[in-house]
Design a protein around this motif. Structure first.
Motif, short mmCIF file in Angstrom:
data_model
loop_
_atom_site.label_atom_id
_atom_site.label_comp_id
_atom_site.label_asym_id
_atom_site.label_seq_id
_atom_site.Cartn_x
_atom_site.Cartn_y
_atom_site.Cartn_z
N GLY A 203 0.86 -1.18 0.00
CA GLY A 203 0.00 0.00 0.00
C GLY A 203 0.90 1.22 0.00
N PRO A 204 0.32 2.43 -0.03
CA PRO A 204 1.11 3.64 -0.27
C PRO A 204 1.59 4.41 0.96
CG PRO A 204 -1.23 4.12 -0.48
CD PRO A 204 -1.12 2.67 -0.09
N VAL A 205 1.19 3.98 2.17
CA VAL A 205 1.35 4.85 3.34
C VAL A 205 2.81 5.18 3.66
CG1 VAL A 205 0.85 5.06 5.82
CG2 VAL A 205 -0.86 4.07 4.28
N LEU A 206 3.66 4.17 3.70
CA LEU A 206 5.06 4.42 4.08
C LEU A 206 5.73 5.36 3.08
CD1 LEU A 206 6.20 0.84 5.20
CD2 LEU A 206 5.74 2.80 6.68
N GLU A 207 5.48 5.12 1.80
CA GLU A 207 6.11 5.96 0.77
C GLU A 207 5.63 7.41 0.89
OE1 GLU A 207 7.02 4.92 -3.70
OE2 GLU A 207 5.00 5.72 -3.52
N VAL A 208 4.32 7.59 1.04
CA VAL A 208 3.75 8.95 1.13
C VAL A 208 4.34 9.68 2.35
CG1 VAL A 208 1.61 10.21 1.64
CG2 VAL A 208 1.64 8.46 -0.15
N GLU A 209 4.52 8.96 3.45
CA GLU A 209 5.02 9.59 4.67
C GLU A 209 6.54 9.55 4.77
OE1 GLU A 209 3.08 8.07 8.13
OE2 GLU A 209 1.09 8.69 7.40
N ASN A 210 7.18 9.05 3.72
CA ASN A 210 8.64 8.98 3.69
C ASN A 210 9.22 8.23 4.90
OD1 ASN A 210 11.14 9.44 2.65
ND2 ASN A 210 11.39 11.45 3.61
N LYS A 211 8.59 7.10 5.22
CA LYS A 211 9.06 6.24 6.31
C LYS A 211 9.66 4.98 5.69
CE LYS A 211 7.18 8.64 9.80
NZ LYS A 211 5.78 8.93 9.84
N THR A 212 10.67 4.43 6.37
CA THR A 212 11.33 3.23 5.84
C THR A 212 10.73 1.94 6.39
OG1 THR A 212 13.35 4.51 5.69
CG2 THR A 212 13.61 2.15 5.54
N ILE A 213 10.27 2.01 7.64
CA ILE A 213 9.82 0.78 8.30
C ILE A 213 8.39 0.92 8.84
CG2 ILE A 213 10.23 -0.77 10.31
CD1 ILE A 213 12.34 -1.09 8.06
N GLY A 214 7.56 -0.05 8.50
CA GLY A 214 6.24 -0.17 9.11
C GLY A 214 6.32 -1.19 10.23
N VAL A 215 5.96 -0.78 11.44
CA VAL A 215 5.90 -1.70 12.58
C VAL A 215 4.46 -2.18 12.61
CG1 VAL A 215 6.16 -1.90 15.09
CG2 VAL A 215 7.67 -0.33 13.79
N VAL A 216 4.25 -3.44 12.23
CA VAL A 216 2.88 -3.90 11.98
C VAL A 216 2.26 -4.41 13.28
CG1 VAL A 216 1.42 -5.33 10.51
CG2 VAL A 216 3.62 -4.52 9.65
N PRO A 377 3.84 -16.02 19.65
CA PRO A 377 3.97 -14.55 19.63
C PRO A 377 4.51 -14.11 18.27
CG PRO A 377 5.06 -15.51 21.55
CD PRO A 377 4.68 -16.65 20.67
N THR A 378 3.83 -13.15 17.66
CA THR A 378 4.10 -12.82 16.26
C THR A 378 4.13 -11.32 16.03
OG1 THR A 378 3.11 -14.87 15.45
CG2 THR A 378 3.03 -13.01 13.93
N ALA A 379 4.95 -10.88 15.06
CA ALA A 379 4.88 -9.50 14.58
C ALA A 379 5.37 -9.47 13.14
CB ALA A 379 5.74 -8.57 15.44
N MET A 380 5.11 -8.34 12.47
CA MET A 380 5.56 -8.19 11.08
C MET A 380 6.31 -6.88 10.90
SD MET A 380 2.45 -9.55 8.65
CE MET A 380 3.49 -9.55 7.19
N ILE A 381 7.13 -6.86 9.85
CA ILE A 381 7.92 -5.69 9.47
C ILE A 381 7.55 -5.34 8.04
CG2 ILE A 381 10.29 -4.86 9.04
CD1 ILE A 381 11.07 -7.43 10.90
N PHE A 382 7.23 -4.09 7.77
CA PHE A 382 6.94 -3.67 6.39
C PHE A 382 8.00 -2.68 5.90
CE2 PHE A 382 1.95 -4.06 6.21
CZ PHE A 382 2.08 -5.44 6.11
N ILE A 383 8.21 -2.70 4.59
CA ILE A 383 8.97 -1.63 3.92
C ILE A 383 8.10 -1.07 2.79
CG2 ILE A 383 11.32 -2.43 4.46
CD1 ILE A 383 11.33 -3.72 1.59
N PRO A 384 8.40 0.13 2.29
CA PRO A 384 7.57 0.72 1.23
C PRO A 384 7.73 -0.03 -0.08
CG PRO A 384 9.18 2.32 2.11
CD PRO A 384 9.54 0.99 2.68
N CYS A 385 6.71 0.07 -0.94
CA CYS A 385 6.87 -0.37 -2.33
C CYS A 385 6.39 0.78 -3.22
CB CYS A 385 6.14 -1.67 -2.63
SG CYS A 385 4.41 -1.68 -2.20
N GLU A 386 6.98 0.86 -4.41
CA GLU A 386 6.79 2.05 -5.25
C GLU A 386 5.32 2.28 -5.60
OE1 GLU A 386 9.91 3.05 -8.33
OE2 GLU A 386 8.17 2.72 -9.60
N ASN A 387 4.87 3.49 -5.34
CA ASN A 387 3.48 3.90 -5.56
C ASN A 387 2.47 3.00 -4.84
OD1 ASN A 387 4.20 6.06 -7.27
ND2 ASN A 387 4.52 4.60 -8.94
N GLY A 388 2.94 2.24 -3.88
CA GLY A 388 2.05 1.34 -3.13
C GLY A 388 1.49 0.20 -3.97
N ILE A 389 2.09 -0.05 -5.14
CA ILE A 389 1.54 -1.06 -6.06
C ILE A 389 2.08 -2.46 -5.73
CG2 ILE A 389 1.37 -1.82 -8.48
CD1 ILE A 389 -0.05 0.77 -8.16
#
Ligand code: GLV
Ligand code: MN
Ligand code: MN
Length: 426
Positions: A203-216, A377-389
Protein backbone atom coordinates in the motif's frame (compact mmCIF):
# COMPACT_ATOMS: atom_id res chain seq x y z
CA UNK A 1 7.49 -2.48 28.48
CA UNK A 2 11.04 -1.22 28.78
CA UNK A 3 12.41 -1.53 25.27
CA UNK A 4 15.97 -0.82 26.51
CA UNK A 5 16.01 -4.39 27.75
CA UNK A 6 15.34 -5.75 24.30
CA UNK A 7 17.92 -3.84 22.31
CA UNK A 8 20.02 -6.88 21.66
CA UNK A 9 21.99 -6.46 18.44
CA UNK A 10 25.07 -5.05 20.12
CA UNK A 11 27.42 -6.94 17.80
CA UNK A 12 26.35 -4.52 15.05
CA UNK A 13 25.49 -7.50 12.89
CA UNK A 14 24.29 -6.45 9.45
CA UNK A 15 22.97 -8.59 6.60
CA UNK A 16 24.83 -8.91 3.31
CA UNK A 17 22.39 -6.74 1.34
CA UNK A 18 23.98 -7.53 -2.01
CA UNK A 19 23.71 -11.30 -1.52
CA UNK A 20 20.05 -10.92 -0.52
CA UNK A 21 19.23 -8.70 -3.51
CA UNK A 22 21.01 -11.10 -5.88
CA UNK A 23 19.01 -14.03 -4.50
CA UNK A 24 15.76 -12.11 -5.03
CA UNK A 25 16.71 -11.29 -8.61
CA UNK A 26 17.95 -14.80 -9.37
CA UNK A 27 14.81 -16.53 -8.05
CA UNK A 28 12.58 -14.03 -9.89
CA UNK A 29 13.52 -15.94 -13.06
CA UNK A 30 11.55 -18.95 -11.79
CA UNK A 31 8.07 -18.32 -13.18
CA UNK A 32 9.32 -14.95 -14.47
CA UNK A 33 6.97 -13.18 -16.90
CA UNK A 34 7.81 -11.11 -19.98
CA UNK A 35 6.72 -7.94 -18.15
CA UNK A 36 9.14 -8.45 -15.28
CA UNK A 37 6.77 -10.08 -12.83
CA UNK A 38 6.29 -13.64 -11.60
CA UNK A 39 3.57 -16.25 -12.16
CA UNK A 40 4.28 -18.97 -9.61
CA UNK A 41 0.92 -20.37 -8.62
CA UNK A 42 0.79 -22.78 -5.70
CA UNK A 43 1.86 -26.37 -6.44
CA UNK A 44 2.58 -25.74 -10.11
CA UNK A 45 5.89 -26.77 -11.70
CA UNK A 46 7.33 -23.32 -11.04
CA UNK A 47 6.40 -23.66 -7.35
CA UNK A 48 8.32 -26.97 -7.36
CA UNK A 49 11.32 -25.26 -8.99
CA UNK A 50 11.49 -22.43 -6.45
CA UNK A 51 11.11 -24.94 -3.61
CA UNK A 52 13.94 -27.04 -5.07
CA UNK A 53 16.14 -23.93 -5.27
CA UNK A 54 15.27 -22.96 -1.70
CA UNK A 55 15.89 -26.43 -0.23
CA UNK A 56 19.20 -26.82 -2.10
CA UNK A 57 20.41 -23.36 -1.03
CA UNK A 58 19.42 -23.94 2.60
CA UNK A 59 21.17 -27.33 2.66
CA UNK A 60 24.29 -25.72 1.21
CA UNK A 61 24.51 -23.52 4.34
CA UNK A 62 23.96 -26.56 6.61
CA UNK A 63 20.31 -25.77 7.36
CA UNK A 64 18.26 -28.82 8.35
CA UNK A 65 15.22 -29.02 6.11
CA UNK A 66 11.91 -30.54 7.22
CA UNK A 67 8.77 -30.67 5.11
CA UNK A 68 5.39 -31.20 6.71
CA UNK A 69 2.27 -32.87 5.34
CA UNK A 70 1.00 -29.52 3.97
CA UNK A 71 4.24 -28.93 2.07
CA UNK A 72 5.35 -26.19 4.48
CA UNK A 73 9.18 -26.07 4.48
CA UNK A 74 11.10 -25.49 7.73
CA UNK A 75 14.85 -24.76 7.72
CA UNK A 76 16.53 -24.97 11.10
CA UNK A 77 19.80 -23.50 12.37
CA UNK A 78 20.68 -24.95 15.77
CA UNK A 79 21.05 -22.76 18.85
CA UNK A 80 22.97 -23.34 22.10
CA UNK A 81 19.91 -24.94 23.69
CA UNK A 82 17.97 -26.97 21.18
CA UNK A 83 15.30 -27.91 23.68
CA UNK A 84 13.98 -24.37 23.23
CA UNK A 85 11.29 -23.68 20.63
CA UNK A 86 12.76 -21.97 17.55
CA UNK A 87 12.44 -18.29 16.77
CA UNK A 88 10.99 -18.37 13.28
CA UNK A 89 11.04 -16.08 10.25
CA UNK A 90 9.28 -16.61 6.97
CA UNK A 91 6.56 -15.91 4.44
CA UNK A 92 5.64 -17.57 1.11
CA UNK A 93 7.20 -18.47 -2.26
CA UNK A 94 3.95 -18.65 -4.27
CA UNK A 95 2.64 -15.64 -6.21
CA UNK A 96 -0.46 -14.23 -7.85
CA UNK A 97 -0.90 -15.05 -11.60
CA UNK A 98 0.60 -11.65 -12.43
CA UNK A 99 2.55 -11.12 -9.22
CA UNK A 100 5.67 -9.08 -8.51
CA UNK A 101 9.19 -9.95 -7.41
CA UNK A 102 8.80 -9.20 -3.70
CA UNK A 103 5.41 -10.27 -2.32
CA UNK A 104 6.23 -13.25 -0.11
CA UNK A 105 9.68 -14.28 -1.24
CA UNK A 106 11.19 -11.19 0.39
CA UNK A 107 10.36 -12.58 3.85
CA UNK A 108 11.63 -16.08 3.05
CA UNK A 109 14.92 -15.03 1.46
CA UNK A 110 15.52 -12.43 4.18
CA UNK A 111 15.13 -15.20 6.76
CA UNK A 112 17.71 -17.22 4.80
CA UNK A 113 19.96 -14.14 4.72
CA UNK A 114 19.70 -13.83 8.52
CA UNK A 115 20.97 -17.43 8.83
CA UNK A 116 23.82 -16.73 6.37
CA UNK A 117 24.79 -13.54 8.24
CA UNK A 118 24.91 -15.37 11.57
CA UNK A 119 26.97 -18.16 9.97
CA UNK A 120 29.43 -15.59 8.59
CA UNK A 121 29.70 -13.91 11.99
CA UNK A 122 30.03 -17.22 13.86
CA UNK A 123 27.17 -16.11 16.10
CA UNK A 124 25.10 -18.81 17.79
CA UNK A 125 21.73 -17.87 19.24
CA UNK A 126 20.45 -19.48 22.44
CA UNK A 127 17.28 -20.76 20.80
CA UNK A 128 17.39 -22.47 17.41
CA UNK A 129 16.24 -20.36 14.46
CA UNK A 130 13.91 -21.42 11.69
CA UNK A 131 13.04 -20.07 8.25
CA UNK A 132 9.63 -21.14 6.95
CA UNK A 133 7.99 -21.21 3.53
CA UNK A 134 4.22 -21.51 4.03
CA UNK A 135 2.36 -23.27 1.20
CA UNK A 136 -0.45 -21.45 -0.65
CA UNK A 137 -0.45 -18.03 0.96
CA UNK A 138 -2.02 -16.31 -2.03
CA UNK A 139 -5.18 -18.40 -2.37
CA UNK A 140 -5.27 -17.56 -6.03
CA UNK A 141 -5.24 -21.19 -7.22
CA UNK A 142 -6.70 -22.90 -4.13
CA UNK A 143 -8.95 -21.01 -1.76
CA UNK A 144 -9.03 -19.93 0.98
CA UNK A 145 -5.64 -18.22 1.19
CA UNK A 146 -3.13 -19.02 3.92
CA UNK A 147 -4.67 -22.42 4.58
CA UNK A 148 -1.36 -24.23 5.16
CA UNK A 149 -0.42 -21.86 8.00
CA UNK A 150 -4.10 -22.20 8.95
CA UNK A 151 -3.75 -26.00 9.27
CA UNK A 152 -0.52 -25.43 11.26
CA UNK A 153 -2.47 -23.19 13.65
CA UNK A 154 -5.39 -25.63 13.91
CA UNK A 155 -7.84 -23.34 12.09
CA UNK A 156 -8.45 -25.79 9.22
CA UNK A 157 -8.45 -29.53 9.02
CA UNK A 158 -5.71 -31.14 6.92
CA UNK A 159 -8.21 -33.18 4.91
CA UNK A 160 -10.32 -30.10 4.18
CA UNK A 161 -7.16 -28.57 2.66
CA UNK A 162 -6.30 -31.71 0.65
CA UNK A 163 -9.78 -31.72 -0.90
CA UNK A 164 -9.70 -28.08 -2.07
CA UNK A 165 -9.92 -27.87 -5.86
CA UNK A 166 -8.61 -25.32 -8.32
CA UNK A 167 -10.88 -23.98 -11.08
CA UNK A 168 -9.92 -26.99 -13.26
CA UNK A 169 -10.96 -29.48 -10.58
CA UNK A 170 -7.40 -30.44 -9.54
CA UNK A 171 -7.13 -31.28 -5.86
CA UNK A 172 -4.60 -29.65 -3.52
CA UNK A 173 -3.58 -33.01 -1.98
CA UNK A 174 -2.92 -34.60 -5.38
CA UNK A 175 -0.96 -31.61 -6.65
CA UNK A 176 1.15 -31.62 -3.47
CA UNK A 177 2.06 -35.28 -4.19
CA UNK A 178 2.68 -34.51 -7.85
CA UNK A 179 5.31 -31.86 -7.15
CA UNK A 180 6.98 -34.07 -4.52
CA UNK A 181 6.43 -31.82 -1.51
CA UNK A 182 4.05 -33.96 0.55
CA UNK A 183 6.24 -34.22 3.65
CA UNK A 184 5.93 -36.67 6.52
CA UNK A 185 5.91 -34.38 9.57
CA UNK A 186 2.47 -33.75 11.03
CA UNK A 187 1.44 -30.17 10.32
CA UNK A 188 1.37 -28.10 13.51
CA UNK A 189 3.45 -30.51 15.60
CA UNK A 190 6.39 -28.14 15.99
CA UNK A 191 6.05 -25.31 18.52
CA UNK A 192 7.42 -21.89 17.63
CA UNK A 193 8.94 -19.59 20.26
CA UNK A 194 8.07 -16.53 18.14
CA UNK A 195 7.42 -15.66 14.50
CA UNK A 196 8.62 -12.57 12.57
CA UNK A 197 7.41 -11.97 9.00
CA UNK A 198 9.03 -9.33 6.79
CA UNK A 199 6.99 -8.13 3.77
CA UNK A 200 6.47 -5.17 1.47
CA UNK A 201 3.63 -2.91 2.62
CA UNK A 202 1.57 -3.43 -0.58
CA UNK A 203 0.00 0.00 0.00
CA UNK A 204 1.11 3.64 -0.27
CA UNK A 205 1.35 4.85 3.34
CA UNK A 206 5.06 4.42 4.08
CA UNK A 207 6.11 5.96 0.77
CA UNK A 208 3.75 8.95 1.13
CA UNK A 209 5.02 9.59 4.67
CA UNK A 210 8.64 8.98 3.69
CA UNK A 211 9.06 6.24 6.31
CA UNK A 212 11.33 3.23 5.84
CA UNK A 213 9.82 0.78 8.30
CA UNK A 214 6.24 -0.17 9.11
CA UNK A 215 5.90 -1.70 12.58
CA UNK A 216 2.88 -3.90 11.98
CA UNK A 217 0.57 -4.08 14.99
CA UNK A 218 -2.09 -6.27 13.37
CA UNK A 219 -4.02 -7.22 10.23
CA UNK A 220 -7.52 -6.20 9.19
CA UNK A 221 -10.44 -8.64 8.94
CA UNK A 222 -11.24 -10.22 5.60
CA UNK A 223 -14.17 -12.20 4.17
CA UNK A 224 -14.46 -14.10 0.90
CA UNK A 225 -17.64 -15.16 -0.93
CA UNK A 226 -18.56 -17.06 -4.11
CA UNK A 227 -21.56 -15.81 -6.09
CA UNK A 228 -23.28 -17.69 -8.91
CA UNK A 229 -25.97 -15.94 -10.94
CA UNK A 230 -28.07 -18.18 -13.17
CA UNK A 231 -30.05 -16.84 -16.13
CA UNK A 232 -30.72 -18.43 -19.51
CA UNK A 233 -28.46 -18.79 -22.54
CA UNK A 234 -30.11 -17.55 -25.70
CA UNK A 235 -29.39 -15.94 -29.04
CA UNK A 236 -27.84 -12.44 -28.92
CA UNK A 237 -29.52 -11.34 -32.15
CA UNK A 238 -33.01 -12.77 -31.99
CA UNK A 239 -33.93 -12.47 -28.30
CA UNK A 240 -35.78 -9.18 -27.62
CA UNK A 241 -34.41 -7.15 -24.69
CA UNK A 242 -37.55 -7.67 -22.60
CA UNK A 243 -37.36 -11.47 -22.98
CA UNK A 244 -33.81 -12.03 -21.78
CA UNK A 245 -32.46 -13.60 -18.62
CA UNK A 246 -28.99 -12.13 -18.86
CA UNK A 247 -26.79 -13.29 -15.96
CA UNK A 248 -24.08 -10.78 -16.88
CA UNK A 249 -26.41 -7.81 -16.48
CA UNK A 250 -27.38 -8.99 -12.99
CA UNK A 251 -23.69 -9.56 -12.20
CA UNK A 252 -22.84 -6.02 -13.36
CA UNK A 253 -25.46 -4.53 -11.03
CA UNK A 254 -24.10 -6.58 -8.15
CA UNK A 255 -20.51 -5.54 -8.85
CA UNK A 256 -21.52 -1.86 -8.78
CA UNK A 257 -23.42 -2.40 -5.52
CA UNK A 258 -20.46 -4.25 -3.93
CA UNK A 259 -18.28 -1.25 -4.72
CA UNK A 260 -20.86 0.98 -2.97
CA UNK A 261 -20.90 -1.24 0.13
CA UNK A 262 -17.25 -0.30 0.75
CA UNK A 263 -17.86 3.35 -0.09
CA UNK A 264 -20.70 3.37 2.49
CA UNK A 265 -18.12 2.47 5.13
CA UNK A 266 -15.36 4.81 3.95
CA UNK A 267 -12.55 5.44 4.47
CA UNK A 268 -11.38 2.10 5.86
CA UNK A 269 -13.60 -0.45 4.10
CA UNK A 270 -12.54 -2.05 0.80
CA UNK A 271 -14.40 -4.42 -1.52
CA UNK A 272 -13.25 -6.23 -4.66
CA UNK A 273 -14.70 -8.48 -7.35
CA UNK A 274 -11.52 -9.91 -8.87
CA UNK A 275 -12.54 -13.21 -10.46
CA UNK A 276 -15.40 -13.46 -12.97
CA UNK A 277 -16.31 -16.47 -15.12
CA UNK A 278 -19.01 -16.04 -17.73
CA UNK A 279 -20.68 -19.02 -19.38
CA UNK A 280 -20.61 -19.85 -22.19
CA UNK A 281 -18.35 -16.81 -22.80
CA UNK A 282 -19.26 -16.31 -26.43
CA UNK A 283 -19.86 -12.93 -28.14
CA UNK A 284 -23.27 -13.81 -29.52
CA UNK A 285 -24.75 -15.84 -26.66
CA UNK A 286 -26.57 -14.09 -23.83
CA UNK A 287 -24.69 -15.27 -20.71
CA UNK A 288 -26.53 -18.09 -18.98
CA UNK A 289 -24.50 -18.04 -15.81
CA UNK A 290 -21.83 -15.95 -14.15
CA UNK A 291 -19.60 -16.95 -11.27
CA UNK A 292 -17.72 -14.24 -9.37
CA UNK A 293 -15.72 -13.75 -6.18
CA UNK A 294 -16.20 -11.08 -3.50
CA UNK A 295 -13.48 -9.87 -1.11
CA UNK A 296 -14.57 -7.56 1.75
CA UNK A 297 -12.09 -6.09 4.29
CA UNK A 298 -12.15 -3.75 7.27
CA UNK A 299 -10.04 -3.45 10.45
CA UNK A 300 -13.18 -3.62 12.62
CA UNK A 301 -15.07 -6.95 12.61
CA UNK A 302 -18.34 -5.25 13.63
CA UNK A 303 -18.22 -3.15 10.45
CA UNK A 304 -17.50 -6.30 8.45
CA UNK A 305 -20.66 -7.83 9.98
CA UNK A 306 -22.60 -4.82 8.61
CA UNK A 307 -21.00 -5.17 5.19
CA UNK A 308 -21.82 -8.88 5.19
CA UNK A 309 -25.51 -8.10 5.87
CA UNK A 310 -25.62 -5.45 3.14
CA UNK A 311 -24.10 -7.91 0.66
CA UNK A 312 -26.71 -10.60 1.42
CA UNK A 313 -29.63 -8.16 1.15
CA UNK A 314 -28.28 -6.66 -2.08
CA UNK A 315 -27.75 -10.03 -3.83
CA UNK A 316 -31.35 -11.09 -2.99
CA UNK A 317 -32.70 -7.74 -4.17
CA UNK A 318 -30.92 -7.84 -7.55
CA UNK A 319 -32.04 -11.46 -8.06
CA UNK A 320 -35.66 -10.46 -7.37
CA UNK A 321 -35.47 -7.34 -9.56
CA UNK A 322 -34.00 -9.24 -12.52
CA UNK A 323 -36.00 -12.43 -12.03
CA UNK A 324 -32.82 -14.53 -11.97
CA UNK A 325 -31.42 -17.00 -9.44
CA UNK A 326 -28.44 -15.97 -7.33
CA UNK A 327 -26.49 -18.11 -4.86
CA UNK A 328 -24.20 -16.37 -2.37
CA UNK A 329 -21.81 -18.55 -0.40
CA UNK A 330 -19.55 -17.33 2.39
CA UNK A 331 -16.31 -19.30 1.89
CA UNK A 332 -13.84 -17.68 4.29
CA UNK A 333 -13.86 -15.41 7.33
CA UNK A 334 -10.55 -14.20 8.74
CA UNK A 335 -11.19 -11.93 11.73
CA UNK A 336 -8.92 -8.96 12.39
CA UNK A 337 -5.78 -9.85 14.35
CA UNK A 338 -3.65 -7.92 16.86
CA UNK A 339 -0.04 -9.03 17.06
CA UNK A 340 1.90 -9.77 20.25
CA UNK A 341 2.87 -6.58 22.08
CA UNK A 342 6.33 -7.81 23.01
CA UNK A 343 7.20 -8.90 19.45
CA UNK A 344 5.87 -5.59 18.12
CA UNK A 345 7.99 -3.71 20.70
CA UNK A 346 11.06 -5.66 19.63
CA UNK A 347 10.52 -4.60 16.00
CA UNK A 348 9.90 -0.97 17.01
CA UNK A 349 13.01 -0.96 19.22
CA UNK A 350 15.10 -2.38 16.36
CA UNK A 351 13.88 0.41 14.05
CA UNK A 352 14.78 3.00 16.72
CA UNK A 353 18.15 1.38 17.35
CA UNK A 354 19.07 1.33 13.66
CA UNK A 355 17.81 4.88 13.17
CA UNK A 356 15.07 4.25 10.60
CA UNK A 357 12.01 6.46 10.22
CA UNK A 358 9.11 4.23 11.18
CA UNK A 359 5.43 4.17 12.07
CA UNK A 360 2.97 1.67 13.53
CA UNK A 361 0.42 0.36 11.05
CA UNK A 362 -2.30 -2.23 10.49
CA UNK A 363 -1.84 -4.47 7.43
CA UNK A 364 -4.44 -4.21 4.70
CA UNK A 365 -3.22 -7.45 3.13
CA UNK A 366 -3.61 -10.90 4.63
CA UNK A 367 -0.50 -12.82 5.72
CA UNK A 368 0.39 -16.21 7.20
CA UNK A 369 1.31 -14.24 10.34
CA UNK A 370 -2.45 -13.86 10.97
CA UNK A 371 -2.79 -17.59 11.62
CA UNK A 372 0.62 -18.08 13.24
CA UNK A 373 -0.27 -15.33 15.73
CA UNK A 374 -2.84 -17.76 17.17
CA UNK A 375 -0.11 -20.23 18.21
CA UNK A 376 3.05 -18.13 18.71
CA UNK A 377 3.97 -14.55 19.63
CA UNK A 378 4.10 -12.82 16.26
CA UNK A 379 4.88 -9.50 14.58
CA UNK A 380 5.56 -8.19 11.08
CA UNK A 381 7.92 -5.69 9.47
CA UNK A 382 6.94 -3.67 6.39
CA UNK A 383 8.97 -1.63 3.92
CA UNK A 384 7.57 0.72 1.23
CA UNK A 385 6.87 -0.37 -2.33
CA UNK A 386 6.79 2.05 -5.25
CA UNK A 387 3.48 3.90 -5.56
CA UNK A 388 2.05 1.34 -3.13
CA UNK A 389 1.54 -1.06 -6.06
CA UNK A 390 1.51 -4.81 -5.40
CA UNK A 391 -0.22 -7.87 -6.91
CA UNK A 392 1.11 -6.44 -10.16
CA UNK A 393 4.11 -7.35 -12.31
CA UNK A 394 5.51 -3.83 -11.86
CA UNK A 395 5.71 -4.21 -8.06
CA UNK A 396 8.98 -2.58 -7.00
CA UNK A 397 10.95 -1.71 -3.89
CA UNK A 398 14.40 -0.19 -3.44
CA UNK A 399 17.49 -2.25 -2.53
CA UNK A 400 18.14 0.05 0.46
CA UNK A 401 14.63 -0.62 1.78
CA UNK A 402 15.16 -4.36 1.41
CA UNK A 403 18.44 -4.04 3.33
CA UNK A 404 16.74 -1.93 6.04
CA UNK A 405 13.91 -4.41 6.55
CA UNK A 406 16.24 -7.42 6.57
CA UNK A 407 18.45 -5.71 9.17
CA UNK A 408 15.38 -5.05 11.32
CA UNK A 409 14.46 -8.74 10.98
CA UNK A 410 17.99 -9.75 12.02
CA UNK A 411 18.05 -7.31 14.93
CA UNK A 412 14.59 -8.30 16.13
CA UNK A 413 15.42 -12.01 16.10
CA UNK A 414 18.78 -11.51 17.86
CA UNK A 415 17.20 -9.16 20.44
CA UNK A 416 14.30 -11.51 21.10
CA UNK A 417 16.74 -14.36 21.57
CA UNK A 418 19.10 -12.39 23.85
CA UNK A 419 16.29 -11.16 26.05
CA UNK A 420 15.13 -14.78 26.37
CA UNK A 421 11.62 -13.72 25.51
CA UNK A 422 10.72 -16.95 23.80
CA UNK A 423 12.42 -19.26 26.23
CA UNK A 424 9.48 -21.42 27.21
CA UNK A 425 10.52 -25.06 27.08
CA UNK A 426 7.90 -27.41 25.65
C1 GLV B 1 -2.90 -11.65 0.14
O1 GLV B 1 -2.09 -11.51 -0.74
C2 GLV B 1 -4.07 -10.78 0.25
O2 GLV B 1 -4.95 -10.88 -0.60
O3 GLV B 1 -4.10 -9.94 1.14
MN1 MN C 1 2.34 -11.91 0.57
MN1 MN D 1 -0.01 -11.50 -2.12
Amino acid sequence: MNTKKIKGNRQNLRVNAERLWNNIMETAKIGGTARGGICRLTLTDSDRQIRDWFVKTCESIDGTVTIDEMGNIFVRRPGKDNSLPPIAMGSHLDTQPSGGKFDGILGVLSGLEVLCTLNDAGYTTKAPLEVINWTNEEGSRFNPPMFASGVFAGVFDRDFAYAREDRDGKKFGEELERIGYHGKTKCGDQKLGAYFEFHIEQGPVLEVENKTIGVVTGVQGQRWYDVTVTGRESHAGSTPMNMRKDAMVACARMVEAINKIALNHAPLAVSTVGLVEVKPNSRNVIPGSVFFSVDLRHPNDAVLDEMDKELKVMVDRVATDTGLKAKLESIWNSPSMRFDEVCVSVVRAAAEDLGYRHRDMVSGAGHDAVYIARVAPTAMIFIPCENGISHNEIEKTEPEHVAAGANILLSAVVAYDKAELGMVRR
